[in-house]
Design a protein around this motif. Structure first.
Motif, mmCIF file in Angstrom:
data_model
loop_
_atom_site.group_PDB
_atom_site.id
_atom_site.type_symbol
_atom_site.label_atom_id
_atom_site.label_comp_id
_atom_site.label_asym_id
_atom_site.label_seq_id
_atom_site.Cartn_x
_atom_site.Cartn_y
_atom_site.Cartn_z
ATOM 1 N N PHE A 122 -5.935 -3.633 7.115
ATOM 2 C CA PHE A 122 -7.278 -3.078 6.920
ATOM 3 C C PHE A 122 -7.481 -2.612 5.479
ATOM 4 O O PHE A 122 -8.566 -2.739 4.927
ATOM 5 C CB PHE A 122 -7.571 -1.972 7.925
ATOM 6 C CG PHE A 122 -7.910 -2.507 9.286
ATOM 7 C CD1 PHE A 122 -9.065 -3.259 9.488
ATOM 8 C CD2 PHE A 122 -7.077 -2.293 10.367
ATOM 9 C CE1 PHE A 122 -9.382 -3.773 10.735
ATOM 10 C CE2 PHE A 122 -7.381 -2.804 11.620
ATOM 11 C CZ PHE A 122 -8.534 -3.541 11.804
ATOM 12 N N SER A 123 -6.417 -2.119 4.857
ATOM 13 C CA SER A 123 -6.493 -1.750 3.445
ATOM 14 C C SER A 123 -6.784 -2.994 2.596
ATOM 15 O O SER A 123 -7.630 -2.955 1.696
ATOM 16 C CB SER A 123 -5.175 -1.111 3.006
ATOM 17 O OG SER A 123 -5.164 -0.906 1.616
ATOM 18 N N ASN B 118 -4.514 -5.646 17.081
ATOM 19 C CA ASN B 118 -4.808 -4.401 16.369
ATOM 20 C C ASN B 118 -5.462 -3.353 17.249
ATOM 21 O O ASN B 118 -6.265 -2.573 16.796
ATOM 22 C CB ASN B 118 -5.673 -4.690 15.124
ATOM 23 C CG ASN B 118 -7.035 -5.256 15.472
ATOM 24 O OD1 ASN B 118 -7.277 -5.635 16.602
ATOM 25 N ND2 ASN B 118 -7.902 -5.310 14.494
ATOM 26 N N ILE C 257 1.513 3.144 2.300
ATOM 27 C CA ILE C 257 2.163 3.335 3.603
ATOM 28 C C ILE C 257 2.774 2.077 4.206
ATOM 29 O O ILE C 257 3.438 2.150 5.232
ATOM 30 C CB ILE C 257 1.189 3.946 4.629
ATOM 31 C CG1 ILE C 257 -0.034 3.051 4.789
ATOM 32 C CG2 ILE C 257 0.814 5.354 4.269
ATOM 33 C CD1 ILE C 257 -0.872 3.373 5.989
ATOM 34 N N SER C 258 2.524 0.920 3.603
ATOM 35 C CA SER C 258 3.048 -0.295 4.227
ATOM 36 C C SER C 258 3.232 -1.415 3.212
ATOM 37 O O SER C 258 2.760 -1.335 2.085
ATOM 38 C CB SER C 258 2.119 -0.766 5.340
ATOM 39 O OG SER C 258 0.941 -1.315 4.806
ATOM 40 N N ILE D 168 -0.866 -3.168 10.509
ATOM 41 C CA ILE D 168 -2.311 -3.121 10.798
ATOM 42 C C ILE D 168 -3.031 -2.271 9.755
ATOM 43 O O ILE D 168 -4.069 -2.675 9.227
ATOM 44 C CB ILE D 168 -2.557 -2.600 12.220
ATOM 45 C CG1 ILE D 168 -2.078 -3.642 13.247
ATOM 46 C CG2 ILE D 168 -4.025 -2.254 12.440
ATOM 47 C CD1 ILE D 168 -1.946 -3.095 14.663
ATOM 48 N N GLN D 169 -2.474 -1.111 9.436
ATOM 49 C CA GLN D 169 -3.088 -0.258 8.415
ATOM 50 C C GLN D 169 -3.119 -0.965 7.066
ATOM 51 O O GLN D 169 -4.116 -0.901 6.339
ATOM 52 C CB GLN D 169 -2.336 1.074 8.318
ATOM 53 C CG GLN D 169 -2.553 1.951 9.531
ATOM 54 C CD GLN D 169 -1.640 3.169 9.546
ATOM 55 O OE1 GLN D 169 -0.542 3.156 8.981
ATOM 56 N NE2 GLN D 169 -2.088 4.216 10.210
ATOM 57 N N GLY D 170 -2.045 -1.662 6.724
ATOM 58 C CA GLY D 170 -2.012 -2.427 5.481
ATOM 59 C C GLY D 170 -3.031 -3.548 5.480
ATOM 60 O O GLY D 170 -3.670 -3.823 4.459
ATOM 61 N N THR E 201 0.877 -1.162 0.000
ATOM 62 C CA THR E 201 0.000 0.000 0.000
ATOM 63 C C THR E 201 0.920 1.218 0.000
ATOM 64 O O THR E 201 2.133 1.071 0.170
ATOM 65 C CB THR E 201 -0.915 0.034 1.247
ATOM 66 O OG1 THR E 201 -0.131 0.374 2.396
ATOM 67 C CG2 THR E 201 -1.629 -1.290 1.468
ATOM 68 N N GLN F 254 1.891 -0.829 13.628
ATOM 69 C CA GLN F 254 0.823 0.063 13.171
ATOM 70 C C GLN F 254 0.740 0.086 11.648
ATOM 71 O O GLN F 254 -0.344 0.059 11.077
ATOM 72 C CB GLN F 254 1.047 1.473 13.716
ATOM 73 C CG GLN F 254 -0.147 2.378 13.513
ATOM 74 C CD GLN F 254 -0.044 3.657 14.307
ATOM 75 O OE1 GLN F 254 1.040 4.076 14.693
ATOM 76 N NE2 GLN F 254 -1.168 4.283 14.547
ATOM 77 N N LYS F 255 1.890 0.087 10.971
ATOM 78 C CA LYS F 255 1.889 0.063 9.497
ATOM 79 C C LYS F 255 1.299 -1.243 8.974
ATOM 80 O O LYS F 255 0.530 -1.244 8.008
ATOM 81 C CB LYS F 255 3.307 0.268 8.963
ATOM 82 C CG LYS F 255 3.788 1.676 9.091
ATOM 83 C CD LYS F 255 5.129 1.841 8.438
ATOM 84 C CE LYS F 255 5.498 3.311 8.431
ATOM 85 N NZ LYS F 255 6.549 3.612 7.497
#
Length: 121
Positions: free
Chosen positions: A80-81, A119, A34-35, A76-78, A32, A73-74
Motif C-alpha cells: 500500500f505504501s 490483503n 517497516i517492510s 501488505i503495508q509495504g 519502507t 501484514q508487513k
C-alpha cells in the motif's frame, strides 16, 4: 552472512524465473521503514508483490510457511505504501516464490504460488 547472500542469490534467480514466465519486473528490494518487498512485477495487468523464500530443502517446512501472518501484514503495508508513493490504483495480488537450491545454486527448482495470501487484515 552466508544466509543473506544465499537469500539474495535466490531472489535474483527468482526474478529471472519470473521474467521467463512473462512477468515484467518493476522493482526489486523495495524498502519502507517497516517492510521490504522482494520483487514487484506485473503479471499481465495485475501488479504482484512477491516474497521470495530460498531454502536448501523442506526439512523444517516449506519456504512459503515462513511467510506467516506477521510477514504477510508487513508485505501488505509495504504494498500500500508503494501504491500510494507511485499514485497507482490497480488490481494487485500477493505471490510467493519458493526457491530450492543447493549451496552453489547448480541445482535450482522453483515453486510459484500465485495469490498466496490476500490483503484482508
Amino acid at each position: 552472512m552466508y544466509n543473506i547472500i544465499f537469500g539474495r542469490n535466490g531472489e535474483k534467480r527468482a526474478a529471472l524465473y519470473l521474467k521467463k514466465n512473462g512477468y515484467k519486473i518493476i522493482e526489486t528490494n523495495y524498502k519502507t521503514p517497516i517492510s521490504e518487498i522482494d520483487i514487484i512485477a506485473y503479471d499481465k495487468n495485475v501488479l504482484c508483490f512477491i516474497e521470495v523464500k530460498t531454502r536448501k530443502n523442506a526439512d523444517f517446512g516449506t519456504p512459503s510457511e515462513a511467510v506467516d501472518k506477521r510477514k504477510q501484514q508487513k508485505i501488505i503495508q509495504g504494498a500500500f505504501s508503494f501504491l500510494q508513493h507511485k499514485n497507482l490504483e490497480c488490481e494487485m495480488r500477493f505471490d510467493v516464490v519458493e526457491v530450492y537450491a543447493d549451496k552453489d545454486f547448480k541445482k535450482v527448482n522453483f515453486n510459484l504460488i500465485k495469490n498466496a495470501f490476500d490483503n484482508s487484515f
